[in-house]
Design a protein around this motif. Structure first.
Motif, PDB file in Angstrom:
ATOM      1  N   GLU A  59      43.490  41.201  34.747  1.00 30.97           N
ATOM      2  CA  GLU A  59      42.331  41.626  35.515  1.00 30.97           C
ATOM      3  C   GLU A  59      42.828  42.356  36.745  1.00 30.97           C
ATOM      4  OE1 GLU A  59      38.128  40.156  37.494  1.00 30.97           O
ATOM      5  OE2 GLU A  59      39.611  38.623  37.061  1.00 30.97           O
ATOM      6  N   LEU A  61      42.328  43.414  40.483  1.00 31.12           N
ATOM      7  CA  LEU A  61      41.605  42.872  41.633  1.00 31.12           C
ATOM      8  C   LEU A  61      41.996  43.643  42.885  1.00 31.12           C
ATOM      9  CD1 LEU A  61      42.214  39.243  40.458  1.00 31.12           C
ATOM     10  CD2 LEU A  61      39.911  40.221  40.763  1.00 31.12           C
ATOM     11  N   ILE A  62      41.007  44.205  43.526  1.00 34.33           N
ATOM     12  CA  ILE A  62      41.294  45.080  44.662  1.00 34.33           C
ATOM     13  C   ILE A  62      41.697  44.295  45.916  1.00 34.33           C
ATOM     14  CG2 ILE A  62      38.919  45.205  45.560  1.00 34.33           C
ATOM     15  CD1 ILE A  62      39.395  48.235  46.006  1.00 34.33           C
ATOM     16  N   SER A  73      40.842  40.394  51.731  1.00 35.37           N
ATOM     17  CA  SER A  73      40.313  39.982  50.421  1.00 35.37           C
ATOM     18  C   SER A  73      39.055  40.768  50.067  1.00 35.37           C
ATOM     19  CB  SER A  73      40.010  38.483  50.481  1.00 35.37           C
ATOM     20  OG  SER A  73      38.982  38.150  49.573  1.00 35.37           O
ATOM     21  N   ILE A  78      33.932  43.809  49.911  1.00 34.10           N
ATOM     22  CA  ILE A  78      33.098  44.327  48.815  1.00 34.10           C
ATOM     23  C   ILE A  78      31.591  44.210  49.137  1.00 34.10           C
ATOM     24  CG2 ILE A  78      32.420  43.984  46.386  1.00 34.10           C
ATOM     25  CD1 ILE A  78      34.968  45.590  46.546  1.00 34.10           C
ATOM     26  N   ASN A 118      36.532  45.066  37.481  1.00 37.86           N
ATOM     27  CA  ASN A 118      35.242  44.596  37.989  1.00 37.86           C
ATOM     28  C   ASN A 118      34.381  45.778  38.414  1.00 37.86           C
ATOM     29  OD1 ASN A 118      35.524  41.499  38.256  1.00 37.86           O
ATOM     30  ND2 ASN A 118      37.434  42.315  39.126  1.00 37.86           N
ATOM     31  N   VAL A 119      33.157  45.768  37.973  1.00 38.07           N
ATOM     32  CA  VAL A 119      32.235  46.837  38.352  1.00 38.07           C
ATOM     33  C   VAL A 119      30.999  46.216  39.015  1.00 38.07           C
ATOM     34  CG1 VAL A 119      30.703  48.624  37.442  1.00 38.07           C
ATOM     35  CG2 VAL A 119      33.059  48.465  36.623  1.00 38.07           C
ATOM     36  N   ASP A 180      31.285  38.484  33.572  1.00 36.94           N
ATOM     37  CA  ASP A 180      32.061  37.725  34.546  1.00 36.94           C
ATOM     38  C   ASP A 180      31.237  36.563  35.112  1.00 36.94           C
ATOM     39  OD1 ASP A 180      34.152  37.120  36.224  1.00 36.94           O
ATOM     40  OD2 ASP A 180      34.058  38.980  37.383  1.00 36.94           O
ATOM     41  N   GLN A 204      34.707  30.047  37.178  1.00 33.01           N
ATOM     42  CA  GLN A 204      35.701  29.075  37.629  1.00 33.01           C
ATOM     43  C   GLN A 204      35.108  27.763  38.115  1.00 33.01           C
ATOM     44  OE1 GLN A 204      38.081  30.502  40.946  1.00 33.01           O
ATOM     45  NE2 GLN A 204      37.886  32.554  40.189  1.00 33.01           N
ATOM     46  N   GLY A 237      40.074  30.783  36.469  1.00 27.92           N
ATOM     47  CA  GLY A 237      40.353  29.755  37.476  1.00 27.92           C
ATOM     48  C   GLY A 237      41.068  28.542  36.916  1.00 27.92           C
ATOM     49  N   GLU A 239      43.849  26.059  36.518  1.00 27.92           N
ATOM     50  CA  GLU A 239      44.933  25.646  37.420  1.00 27.92           C
ATOM     51  C   GLU A 239      45.755  24.480  36.893  1.00 27.92           C
ATOM     52  OE1 GLU A 239      43.382  24.970  41.345  1.00 27.92           O
ATOM     53  OE2 GLU A 239      42.843  27.072  41.641  1.00 27.92           O
ATOM     54  N   PRO A 263      47.234  36.792  41.187  1.00 26.92           N
ATOM     55  CA  PRO A 263      47.240  38.262  41.170  1.00 26.92           C
ATOM     56  C   PRO A 263      48.432  38.779  41.981  1.00 26.92           C
ATOM     57  CG  PRO A 263      45.079  37.391  41.837  1.00 26.92           C
ATOM     58  CD  PRO A 263      46.033  36.239  41.847  1.00 26.92           C
TER      59      PRO A 263
HETATM   60  P1  C2E Z   1      36.178  37.685  40.093  1.00 24.64           P
HETATM   61  O1  C2E Z   1      36.046  38.973  39.386  1.00 24.64           O
HETATM   62  O2  C2E Z   1      35.452  36.518  39.534  1.00 24.64           O
HETATM   63  O3  C2E Z   1      37.741  37.435  40.165  1.00 24.64           O
HETATM   64  C1  C2E Z   1      38.352  36.187  40.112  1.00 24.64           C
HETATM   65  C2  C2E Z   1      38.770  35.690  41.475  1.00 24.64           C
HETATM   66  O4  C2E Z   1      39.272  34.362  41.347  1.00 24.64           O
HETATM   67  C3  C2E Z   1      39.884  36.496  42.109  1.00 24.64           C
HETATM   68  O5  C2E Z   1      39.695  36.456  43.522  1.00 24.64           O
HETATM   69  C4  C2E Z   1      41.125  35.679  41.734  1.00 24.64           C
HETATM   70  O6  C2E Z   1      42.217  35.872  42.599  1.00 24.64           O
HETATM   71  C5  C2E Z   1      40.582  34.293  41.835  1.00 24.64           C
HETATM   72  N1  C2E Z   1      41.311  33.355  40.984  1.00 24.64           N
HETATM   73  C6  C2E Z   1      41.885  33.594  39.781  1.00 24.64           C
HETATM   74  N2  C2E Z   1      42.455  32.484  39.287  1.00 24.64           N
HETATM   75  C7  C2E Z   1      42.224  31.509  40.183  1.00 24.64           C
HETATM   76  C8  C2E Z   1      42.581  30.109  40.229  1.00 24.64           C
HETATM   77  O7  C2E Z   1      43.216  29.554  39.334  1.00 24.64           O
HETATM   78  N3  C2E Z   1      42.151  29.421  41.319  1.00 24.64           N
HETATM   79  C9  C2E Z   1      41.442  29.993  42.324  1.00 24.64           C
HETATM   80  N4  C2E Z   1      41.104  29.229  43.366  1.00 24.64           N
HETATM   81  N5  C2E Z   1      41.102  31.311  42.313  1.00 24.64           N
HETATM   82  C10 C2E Z   1      41.484  32.043  41.255  1.00 24.64           C
HETATM   83  P2  C2E Z   1      39.765  37.790  44.401  1.00 24.64           P
HETATM   84  O8  C2E Z   1      40.873  38.657  43.944  1.00 24.64           O
HETATM   85  O9  C2E Z   1      39.727  37.349  45.819  1.00 24.64           O
HETATM   86  O10 C2E Z   1      38.414  38.519  44.038  1.00 24.64           O
HETATM   87  C11 C2E Z   1      37.192  37.976  44.406  1.00 24.64           C
HETATM   88  C12 C2E Z   1      36.037  38.752  43.834  1.00 24.64           C
HETATM   89  O11 C2E Z   1      35.973  40.053  44.398  1.00 24.64           O
HETATM   90  C13 C2E Z   1      36.123  38.984  42.336  1.00 24.64           C
HETATM   91  O12 C2E Z   1      35.718  37.835  41.629  1.00 24.64           O
HETATM   92  C14 C2E Z   1      35.190  40.152  42.164  1.00 24.64           C
HETATM   93  O13 C2E Z   1      33.861  39.703  42.136  1.00 24.64           O
HETATM   94  C15 C2E Z   1      35.416  40.922  43.454  1.00 24.64           C
HETATM   95  N6  C2E Z   1      36.344  42.032  43.195  1.00 24.64           N
HETATM   96  C16 C2E Z   1      37.680  42.024  43.133  1.00 24.64           C
HETATM   97  N7  C2E Z   1      38.161  43.251  42.856  1.00 24.64           N
HETATM   98  C17 C2E Z   1      37.087  44.065  42.705  1.00 24.64           C
HETATM   99  C18 C2E Z   1      36.915  45.453  42.388  1.00 24.64           C
HETATM  100  O14 C2E Z   1      37.870  46.205  42.147  1.00 24.64           O
HETATM  101  N8  C2E Z   1      35.634  45.930  42.341  1.00 24.64           N
HETATM  102  C19 C2E Z   1      34.566  45.108  42.585  1.00 24.64           C
HETATM  103  N9  C2E Z   1      33.343  45.650  42.511  1.00 24.64           N
HETATM  104  N10 C2E Z   1      34.684  43.808  42.867  1.00 24.64           N
HETATM  105  C20 C2E Z   1      35.928  43.283  42.926  1.00 24.64           C
END
Ligand code: C2E
Ligand code: MG
Ligand code: MG
Ligand code: MG
Length: 273
Positions: A59, A61-62, A73, A78, A118-119, A180, A204, A237, A239, A263
């Motif tokens: 995935e 992730l920005i 973050s 966002i 992610n969109v 998602d 998650q 998520g 762990e 990530p």
């Molecule tokens: P999401 O798409 O549901 O992404 C999963 C989030 O959960 C990511 O946080 C990831 O780092 C985190 N995560 C993954 N595995 C685990 C785990 O085992 N435990 C825990 N505690 N967390 C975990 P991140 O990278 O902070 O992204 C948060 C949200 O921001 C994303 O949720 C998504 O909704 C949004 N996002 C991220 N990148 C983009 C993007 O390029 N465009 C858009 N529109 N939204 C984005």
């Protein structure tokens, strides 16, 4: 609202509100500059296929690498990007960058099956969205099967006719769609049948509380429903080994979570491929 706290209709100056507005305005300006200056970066988190125990996909992730504030973050920018329409150029950049990265890994001999992007709803609703995807694939020179689009349930049902039209266009092109954070949004799941989806991504919060009987039942139901619709399921998520054991027993075969890797930047991720 302006009258709140005021007497005779005269409102008081509220510094906290003004400060918050100023902060947003500053951040908006900084986001525009970030886009121009290339301060955004994509991190990649592994998605593991348990059947052959390998990293099949990632995935994207920005992150915002702010010159003074350090890494920011997506949870902290966002939402404002969505409010200010900046999500549109940012989202377009994310698509192009993810496709470019897939091709770059191909060239290094590290072929990834696909990358999930992610969109946001605001981005998906643009009339040019499908074309945007097509161009990102074309410019990078990769096949559509290398890209998965992640949409939330909220986005899907917000304008179901528009969603169906766009999903069909993407399906014809060969781009797959994943829902998602699945399970937290809407109780009526009947709409799923009519959509050309390929994957459900279990939120998650259910994975985290899988030892809670209520969460366990929801997870089990999601997996069964997905299977009956011919969709694949990925748990997000993840762990702990206990979570993996439970989910595997229920026949969920794809995992994403800190257990398998956080990530990381593309140059680190390449070693997982
Ligand atoms: P999401 O798409 O549901 O992404 C999963 C989030 O959960 C990511 O946080 C990831 O780092 C985190 N995560 C993954 N595995 C685990 C785990 O085992 N435990 C825990 N505690 N967390 C975990 P991140 O990278 O902070 O992204 C948060 C949200 O921001 C994303 O949720 C998504 O909704 C949004 N996002 C991220 N990148 C983009 C993007 O390029 N465009 C858009 N529109 N939204 C984005
Ligand atoms: Mg996601
Ligand atoms: Mg998610
Ligand atoms: Mg989320």
């Amino acid at each position: 609202r302006a009258k709140e706290g005021g007497r005779n209709g005269i409102s008081f100056y509220r510094p906290s509100m003004q400060e918050a507005a100023d902060k947003r305005l500053t951040m908006e300006k900084e986001m525009r500059k970030a886009l121009q200056d290339g301060q955004f970066v994509l991190y990649y988190q592994p998605q593991v296929d348990m059947q052959n125990k390998r990293v099949a996909s990632a995935e994207a992730l920005i992150r915002w690498l702010h010159p003074e504030k350090g890494m920011i973050s997506p949870l902290d920018f966002i939402p404002l990007a969505e409010d200010t329409q900046l999500i549109q150029p940012i989202g377009a950049w994310v698509l192009r960058e993810a496709c470019r990265q897939i091709k770059a890994w191909d060239r290094l001999g590290h072929r990834i099956d696909h990358v999930a992007v992610n969109v946001s709803s605001r981005q998906f609703r643009q009339s040019s969205f499908v074309q945007q995807v097509r161009l990102a694939l074309l410019d990078a020179g990769i096949g559509a099967e290398r890209l998965v689009i992640e949409l939330t349930e909220g986005c899907v049902i917000e304008d179901i006719d528009d969603t169906i039209a766009k999903m069909h266009a993407l399906q014809v092109m060969g781009v797959r769609i994943s829902i998602d954070d699945f399970g937290i949004g809407y109780s009526s799941l009947s709409y799923l049948k009519s959509l050309p989806l390929s994957q459900l991504k279990i939120d998650q919060s259910f994975v985290r509380h899988i030892d809670d009987p209520n969460a366990a039942v929801i997870v089990e139901t999601i997996i069964m429903m997905a299977k009956s619709l011919g969709l694949n399921v990925i748990a997000e998520g993840v762990e702990t080994q206990a979570q993996i054991d439970f989910l595997s027993a229920k026949r969920c075969l794809f995992f994403q979570g800190f257990y398998f890797g956080k990530p990381v930047a593309s140059h680190e991720f390449v070693f997982r491929l």
